[in-house]
Design an enzyme around this catalytic site. Structure first.
Site, PDB file in Angstrom:
ATOM      1  N   THR A 134     -22.178  -8.879 -27.263  1.00 57.88           N
ATOM      2  CA  THR A 134     -22.536  -7.704 -26.453  1.00 57.88           C
ATOM      3  C   THR A 134     -23.953  -7.865 -25.905  1.00 57.88           C
ATOM      4  O   THR A 134     -24.229  -7.508 -24.751  1.00 57.88           O
ATOM      5  CB  THR A 134     -22.411  -6.434 -27.316  1.00 57.88           C
ATOM      6  OG1 THR A 134     -21.064  -6.369 -27.793  1.00 57.88           O
ATOM      7  CG2 THR A 134     -22.730  -5.181 -26.525  1.00 57.88           C
ATOM      8  N   VAL A 161     -25.673 -10.634 -25.058  1.00 58.78           N
ATOM      9  CA  VAL A 161     -25.739 -11.510 -23.874  1.00 58.78           C
ATOM     10  C   VAL A 161     -24.886 -10.920 -22.743  1.00 58.78           C
ATOM     11  O   VAL A 161     -25.257 -11.002 -21.569  1.00 58.78           O
ATOM     12  CB  VAL A 161     -25.295 -12.959 -24.223  1.00 58.78           C
ATOM     13  CG1 VAL A 161     -25.309 -13.830 -22.983  1.00 58.78           C
ATOM     14  CG2 VAL A 161     -26.211 -13.552 -25.285  1.00 58.78           C
ATOM     15  N   GLY A 162     -23.782 -10.264 -23.096  1.00 60.04           N
ATOM     16  CA  GLY A 162     -22.913  -9.664 -22.067  1.00 60.04           C
ATOM     17  C   GLY A 162     -23.664  -8.654 -21.212  1.00 60.04           C
ATOM     18  O   GLY A 162     -23.497  -8.620 -19.984  1.00 60.04           O
ATOM     19  N   GLU A 205     -15.797  -9.484 -22.084  1.00 58.34           N
ATOM     20  CA  GLU A 205     -15.043  -9.499 -23.351  1.00 58.34           C
ATOM     21  C   GLU A 205     -16.056  -9.725 -24.445  1.00 58.34           C
ATOM     22  O   GLU A 205     -16.504 -10.855 -24.664  1.00 58.34           O
ATOM     23  CB  GLU A 205     -14.017 -10.642 -23.348  1.00 58.34           C
ATOM     24  CG  GLU A 205     -12.972 -10.564 -22.277  1.00 58.34           C
ATOM     25  CD  GLU A 205     -11.968  -9.461 -22.529  1.00 58.34           C
ATOM     26  OE1 GLU A 205     -12.102  -8.724 -23.526  1.00 58.34           O
ATOM     27  OE2 GLU A 205     -11.053  -9.312 -21.700  1.00 58.34           O
TER      28      GLU A 205
HETATM   29  N1  LIG Z   1     -13.873 -10.084 -26.715  1.00 58.80           N
HETATM   30  C1  LIG Z   1     -13.551 -11.361 -26.730  1.00 58.80           C
HETATM   31  O1  LIG Z   1     -12.580 -11.781 -26.105  1.00 58.80           O
HETATM   32  C2  LIG Z   1     -14.350 -12.343 -27.530  1.00 58.80           C
HETATM   33  C3  LIG Z   1     -13.797 -13.579 -27.881  1.00 58.80           C
HETATM   34  C4  LIG Z   1     -14.543 -14.448 -28.651  1.00 58.80           C
HETATM   35  C5  LIG Z   1     -15.834 -14.122 -29.054  1.00 58.80           C
HETATM   36  N2  LIG Z   1     -16.348 -12.930 -28.695  1.00 58.80           N
HETATM   37  C6  LIG Z   1     -17.689 -12.555 -29.138  1.00 58.80           C
HETATM   38  O2  LIG Z   1     -18.591 -13.639 -28.942  1.00 58.80           O
HETATM   39  C7  LIG Z   1     -19.642 -13.581 -29.891  1.00 58.80           C
HETATM   40  C8  LIG Z   1     -19.837 -14.937 -30.531  1.00 58.80           C
HETATM   41  O3  LIG Z   1     -19.968 -15.923 -29.561  1.00 58.80           O
HETATM   42  P1  LIG Z   1     -21.385 -16.543 -29.156  1.00 58.80           P
HETATM   43  O4  LIG Z   1     -22.289 -16.505 -30.321  1.00 58.80           O
HETATM   44  O5  LIG Z   1     -21.132 -17.856 -28.522  1.00 58.80           O
HETATM   45  O6  LIG Z   1     -21.858 -15.507 -28.082  1.00 58.80           O
HETATM   46  P2  LIG Z   1     -23.154 -15.556 -27.160  1.00 58.80           P
HETATM   47  O7  LIG Z   1     -23.140 -14.295 -26.412  1.00 58.80           O
HETATM   48  O8  LIG Z   1     -24.376 -15.888 -27.944  1.00 58.80           O
HETATM   49  O9  LIG Z   1     -22.909 -16.797 -26.191  1.00 58.80           O
HETATM   50  C9  LIG Z   1     -21.810 -16.863 -25.318  1.00 58.80           C
HETATM   51  C10 LIG Z   1     -22.134 -17.787 -24.166  1.00 58.80           C
HETATM   52  O10 LIG Z   1     -23.147 -17.203 -23.359  1.00 58.80           O
HETATM   53  C11 LIG Z   1     -24.118 -18.183 -23.005  1.00 58.80           C
HETATM   54  N3  LIG Z   1     -25.402 -17.520 -22.698  1.00 58.80           N
HETATM   55  C12 LIG Z   1     -26.445 -17.278 -23.501  1.00 58.80           C
HETATM   56  N4  LIG Z   1     -27.412 -16.619 -22.821  1.00 58.80           N
HETATM   57  C13 LIG Z   1     -26.956 -16.426 -21.572  1.00 58.80           C
HETATM   58  C14 LIG Z   1     -27.479 -15.793 -20.407  1.00 58.80           C
HETATM   59  N5  LIG Z   1     -28.673 -15.209 -20.397  1.00 58.80           N
HETATM   60  N6  LIG Z   1     -26.714 -15.773 -19.293  1.00 58.80           N
HETATM   61  C15 LIG Z   1     -25.483 -16.317 -19.296  1.00 58.80           C
HETATM   62  N7  LIG Z   1     -24.943 -16.942 -20.363  1.00 58.80           N
HETATM   63  C16 LIG Z   1     -25.672 -16.996 -21.493  1.00 58.80           C
HETATM   64  C17 LIG Z   1     -24.139 -19.085 -24.212  1.00 58.80           C
HETATM   65  O11 LIG Z   1     -24.721 -20.323 -23.880  1.00 58.80           O
HETATM   66  C18 LIG Z   1     -22.662 -19.166 -24.563  1.00 58.80           C
HETATM   67  O12 LIG Z   1     -22.014 -20.142 -23.763  1.00 58.80           O
HETATM   68  C19 LIG Z   1     -19.222 -12.519 -30.888  1.00 58.80           C
HETATM   69  O13 LIG Z   1     -19.922 -11.334 -30.642  1.00 58.80           O
HETATM   70  C20 LIG Z   1     -17.745 -12.329 -30.611  1.00 58.80           C
HETATM   71  O14 LIG Z   1     -17.252 -11.074 -30.980  1.00 58.80           O
HETATM   72  C21 LIG Z   1     -15.643 -12.040 -27.939  1.00 58.80           C
END
Ligand SMILES: NC(=O)c1ccc[n+]([C@@H]2O[C@H](COP(=O)([O-])OP(=O)(O)OC[C@H]3O[C@@H](n4cnc5c(N)ncnc54)[C@H](O)[C@@H]3O)[C@@H](O)[C@H]2O)c1
Length: 606
Positions: free
Chosen positions: A293, A295-296, A313
């Site tokens: 959430t 980074v989202g 997501e």
């Molecule tokens: N809802 C879903 O479908 C779903 C599925 C799988 C995982 N998740 C969630 O993902 C999280 C775990 O994954 P994570 O640790 O890789 O998540 P994260 O948000 O740390 O990273 C996700 C991706 O975002 C990229 N990123 C980082 N900073 C960014 C920026 N400023 N701009 C654009 N991209 C950037 C990362 O390099 C990585 O590829 C958990 O919170 C999990 O619940 C959600």
């Protein structure tokens, strides 16, 4: 009566007389149909090109001979160290792409998208069939590479990498075209002479950013949907699972070539957050972000200046409600899978178990017993294990912090609860915690680890209140012996998805949308809704009949006269009057306008 019985007897005798012949004929026909079907099926399967994807030695090896990796204080900027989290052996380095390289990848994808948007559904299906054929024939290899890079067990890899991917591809092949076909819509009242439809036009280039938890499924999922919808895609994979992408990209590239897709249609980006940020700002036409959430929300803000549409997501903390009348023999093994699959590193993982007080203790005893016998260790080369390693550096520490915080505030740990002493890899054992209260961080924060939190409830209202006491709202489950009761609870849960008497069953139904509410994000990925979200839903209206076409009514032609507005009011009343009398009043007013001076367009002449 006698006559009827005699007629029936006569009929039966006649049927019996011809029956053997009929049966033989019907049997022969059925056998011929089955043989023809099997022949057709085998020939069509043989006609799907088989891919040759060369493998590297370390991708094939069950056990590795590689040095142990010690994470440096600061990571190199230009490359990503990749290691097996179960053994900490160094696998190699992936390129950390620069923003310029990301922009170049987008440009290549843009060129390819101009060609692919005109591809037929038959060609898109061929691409997916080629992929599916390769995947089914190379499951173990794909899983081994995923296990090595992300720490999951080979069984978990089949469940989360292969089965859901195969179902996704099967669904797209079988039903994708139907979902994207132009859809007729009603034309309305005043436009009664029009034919209206929605056409699903490819957006162009999809930019997808995905996490590390299921590295194979997380890439094939958006690649298959985006390309099936007629788009190109640039996919940024996680820096925590980049080693396996080398092999997975070779599979995708080979499939694209075999399907005759334009080069550059699928571009992979390896890198850190700055590469993800470059993708968001780089001019893609749609962003699908799957991740945390935190980074989202940054991605959403970065997409705002160009008004690029986003699907988010994000995280989850699923509620798993168990009513007292549920079948515990069924529930306990499902509950264990829901919490501990892939060490709980699933967005839709069971995290909060809300169990009716009458069965709370029995449930806890059941799950704790299973958790205690689960063996944990490196995924490959050391015999079968029930739980693997955690993928991300720092995850073990984060999970342990949440568990010890809860313990210090009065929670009880029934199983697990501490990382194994002296283990080389990143391990945290399957853990069951009870007596959790809302004051504890573990009640609110996404654990994303192998921890099951169990709390009791006394009424269905309380169960719903506990389940909804959460910032996230991704998946949810309700178990009850009464379907009516389970449905009633399910209907009140604030979640994007609910499975009744099951966990995550919605994801096995790939026709369904996937996504959450609240801090779990918005927009949908998967299913009809997700596929259409990768398109522009273009509205089209045209004349339905060749003999009626739109003309501007004479009173409205400039320079307008005094009847111009009354004519519009009359027309509106005639079409939208709520009853026949009002409509008739509108018609009368309309006629008056037409015969009034200037009503026939004379104002123009005047
Ligand atoms: N809802 C879903 O479908 C779903 C599925 C799988 C995982 N998740 C969630 O993902 C999280 C775990 O994954 P994570 O640790 O890789 O998540 P994260 O948000 O740390 O990273 C996700 C991706 O975002 C990229 N990123 C980082 N900073 C960014 C920026 N400023 N701009 C654009 N991209 C950037 C990362 O390099 C990585 O590829 C958990 O919170 C999990 O619940 C959600």
């Amino acid at each position: 009566m006698e006559a009827a019985r005699a007629a029936l007897e006569a009929l039966r005798a006649r049927v019996e007389a011809v029956q053997p012949d009929l049966l033989v004929a019907a049997g022969a026909l059925l056998a011929a149909i089955v043989v023809l079907y099997l022949l057709f099926d085998t020939l069509s399967y043989a006609a799907i090109p088989s891919l040759e994807v060369p493998l590297k030695q370390e991708e094939l090896a069950e056990e590795l001979e590689a040095p142990v990796y010690t994470p440096p204080k600061s990571l190199p900027k230009d490359k990503i160290p990749c290691y097996d989290p179960g053994t900490m052996q160094l696998l190699g380095y992936a390129k950390a792409m620069t923003p310029e390289e990301v922009r170049a990848a987008i440009a290549k994808a843009k060129e390819a998208s101009k060609v692919w948007r005109h591809s037929s559904f038959a060609q898109r299906r061929l691409l997916l069939r080629i992929l599916l054929k390769y995947i089914i024939n190379h499951q173990e290899q794909i899983c081994r590479v995923s296990s090595r890079d992300s720490g999951k067990t080979p069984l978990e890899a089949v469940l989360g990498e292969i089965i859901v991917t195969a179902e996704k591809l099967r669904w797209l092949i079988a039903e994708g075209e139907e979902a994207l076909k132009p859809q007729r819509r009603s034309a309305g009242v005043m436009a009664f002479y029009k034919s209206a439809r929605v056409e699903y036009v490819p957006v162009g280039v999809v930019g997808a950013i995905v996490p590390w938890n299921w590295p194979f499924h997380n890439i094939i999922n958006p690649i298959s949907a985006a390309t099936f919808a007629g788009n190109a895609i640039v996919i940024k994979v996680s820096e925590h699972a980049s080693w396996c992408i080398d092999y997975y990209a070779r599979i995708v590239d080979a499939a694209l070539a075999a399907a005759g897709a334009p080069p550059g249609l699928v571009q992979f980006v390896t890198g850190y957050g700055d590469a993800g940020a470059a993708l968001v700002a780089g001019g893609v036409d749609k962003i699908v972000f799957v991740g945390s959430t935190e980074v989202g929300s940054k991605v959403m803000a970065a997409a705002a200046p160009r008004v690029t549409p986003v699907t988010l997501e994000l995280g989850g903390k699923d509620a798993f409600v168990v009513c007292g009348d549920a079948d515990l023999a069924q529930v306990v093994p499902i509950a264990v899978k829901a919490a501990f699959l892939n060490c709980g590193q699933n967005c839709a993982s069971g995290e909060r178990y809300i169990v009716e007080r009458s069965v709370h203790d029995k449930f806890c005893a059941g799950v704790a017993e299973v958790a205690r016998v689960m063996r944990q260790g490196p995924a490959l080369g050391h015999g079968p294990v029930d739980a693997g390693a955690m993928c991300m550096p720092g995850s073990v520490e984060k999970v342990h912090r949440l568990v010890t915080d809860a313990q210090s505030k009065g929670a009880r740990v029934l199983a697990g609860g501490a990382p194994p002493a002296g283990a080389a890899g990143q391990f945290y054992p399957p853990t069951v915690v009870t007596g959790v209260t809302p004051e504890m961080a573990i009640w609110h924060e996404e654990v994303f680890g192998p921890v099951m939190v169990v709390v009791p409830f006394d009424s269905d209202d309380e169960a719903v209140a506990l389940a909804n006491d959460c910032e996230f709202g991704l998946g949810s489950s309700v178990f009850s012996g009464s379907t009516r009761r389970a449905r009633a609870i399910a209907a009140r849960l604030e979640a994007g998805m609910t499975s009744i008497n099951d966990f995550n069953a919605t994801y096995m139904c790939q026709s369904l949308p996937f996504g959450g509410v609240k801090m779990s994000g918005f927009g949908r990925f998967g299913g009809v809704e997700g596929l259409r979200a990768l398109c522009v839903p273009k509205a089209v209206a045209e004349d339905a009949y060749p003999f009626i076409k739109t003309t501007i009514p004479a009173p409205w032609l400039p320079p307008v006269g005094p009847v111009a507005q009354p004519f519009a009011v009359a027309l509106t009343t005639m079409f939208y009057g709520p009853c026949f009398a009002v409509k008739a009043r509108g018609l009368a007013a309309l006629l008056r306008c037409l015969v009034a001076p200037g009503g026939g367009g004379k104002a123009k002449a005047a």
